[in-house]
Motif scaffolding. Structure first.
Motif, short mmCIF file in Angstrom:
data_model
loop_
_atom_site.label_atom_id
_atom_site.label_comp_id
_atom_site.label_asym_id
_atom_site.label_seq_id
_atom_site.Cartn_x
_atom_site.Cartn_y
_atom_site.Cartn_z
N UNK A 263 0.85 -1.19 0.00
CA UNK A 263 0.00 0.00 0.00
C UNK A 263 0.88 1.24 0.00
N UNK A 264 0.86 1.96 -1.12
CA UNK A 264 1.65 3.19 -1.26
C UNK A 264 0.87 4.34 -0.64
N UNK A 265 1.35 4.84 0.49
CA UNK A 265 0.69 5.93 1.20
C UNK A 265 0.99 7.28 0.58
N UNK A 266 2.17 7.42 0.00
CA UNK A 266 2.59 8.67 -0.63
C UNK A 266 3.56 8.32 -1.75
N UNK A 267 3.37 8.95 -2.92
CA UNK A 267 4.18 8.61 -4.09
C UNK A 267 4.65 9.88 -4.79
N UNK A 268 5.76 9.76 -5.53
CA UNK A 268 6.23 10.83 -6.39
C UNK A 268 5.35 10.90 -7.64
N UNK A 269 5.43 11.97 -8.41
CA UNK A 269 4.57 12.08 -9.61
C UNK A 269 4.75 10.94 -10.61
N UNK A 270 5.94 10.33 -10.66
CA UNK A 270 6.15 9.24 -11.62
C UNK A 270 5.69 7.89 -11.08
N UNK A 271 5.14 7.85 -9.87
CA UNK A 271 4.63 6.60 -9.31
C UNK A 271 5.57 5.93 -8.34
N UNK A 272 6.77 6.47 -8.13
CA UNK A 272 7.71 5.87 -7.18
C UNK A 272 7.21 6.08 -5.76
N UNK A 273 7.03 5.00 -4.98
CA UNK A 273 6.49 5.17 -3.62
C UNK A 273 7.47 5.91 -2.72
#
Length: 267
Positions: free
Chosen positions: A101-111
């Motif tokens: 579960x990715x709680x916060x990610x960069x704009x490119x999708x990197x968690x």
């Protein structure tokens, strides 16, 4: 004649513009499509493979990362057949990457912050054990100076050790363990990569599929329930630091208890 020449010239320009627009559209379509592992032939599994989306940043288009997750999980997710459990309610706003579960990610999708499949065990067992035992030792053996004559700086050192353990645990549990992107280009197979049927992707040597996380992880070692996540390349160092620090805290606490017992016997 002049009108005919101008009309012909405008038609040529229009056709050239149309060809350029078609070529640009074709390039954009190619940027969205994935190479097929079957030599250009589509298979039923290829039809269900997700197409990478793009994000715009200052007018430039970048491909958003598509991770090598379980194909079974993708099918169940698309059909709404994932089982209902505690994650359905607690992690309802998080982006699902397999069973993580990715709680916060960069704009490119990197968690940036990601929780593993065993996060309830970490939150309800590991953290309470560390805090509970440390609180009892600190309160009854260090803070209560009426029973044991320990210096005040001992409480500072002990509290710093507990804080360091919790920070290292957070660095392990909330960090991307090394999620691999999906690679279906046949050139990867010619470069020594191996095809993994569970995620429908090529993988480099050392990258393995984690059944608990449902994703391909680079330099995958094991899944640790105490930290709640898988251990791979990106969080291996933090995991070693956590193991070392929790051992220091354990021996520190045992030493204080033994000292208190000996002090009570001698007095």
């Amino acid at each position: 004649m002049a009108d005919r020449n101008s009309t012909t010239h405008s038609n040529v320009l229009n056709s050239a513009a149309d060809r350029a627009a078609v070529a640009a559209a074709g390039d954009d379509e190619d940027s969205h499509s994935l190479p097929l592992p079957t030599g250009g032939r589509q298979t039923p599994s290829d039809l269900n493979r997700p197409v990478p989306s793009t994000i715009t940043n200052g007018g430039s288009r970048r491909r958003k990362k598509q991770y090598a997750v379980s194909t079974i999980w993708e099918r169940d997710y698309a059909e709404g057949k994932l089982p209902t459990d505690v994650n359905t309610f607690v992690c309802c706003c998080a982006k699902k990457v397999g069973y993580m579960f990715a709680l916060c990610s960069y704009p490119d999708g990197t968690p940036l912050l990601i929780a593993g499949p065993c996060w309830p065990f970490c939150a309800l067992v590991t953290v309470p054990l560390i805090l509970g035992i440390s609180f009892l030792v600190a309160w009854f053996l260090i803070y209560d100076s009426t029973k044991f004559d320990l210096p005040d700086w001992m409480l500072f050192i002990y509290g710093t050790t507990v804080g360091f353990v919790l920070v290292s645990l957070c660095c392990v549990s909330c960090r991307d363990p090394g999620l691999m992107e999906r690679v279906v280009d046949e050139e990867a197979g010619e470069g020594g990569w191996f095809w993994n049927e569970q995620v429908g992707s090529f993988r480099p040597p050392g990258a393995l599929y984690c059944r608990e996380c449902g994703v391909l992880i680079q330099d995958f070692d094991h899944t640790c329930p105490w930290t709640g996540t898988a251990i791979g390349r990106n969080n291996m160092f933090a995991f070693k630091v956590f193991v070392a620090s929790v051992n220091v805290l354990c021996y520190f606490s045992i030493g204080l208890v033994i000292w208190a017992l000996l002090d009570g016997l001698l007095s």
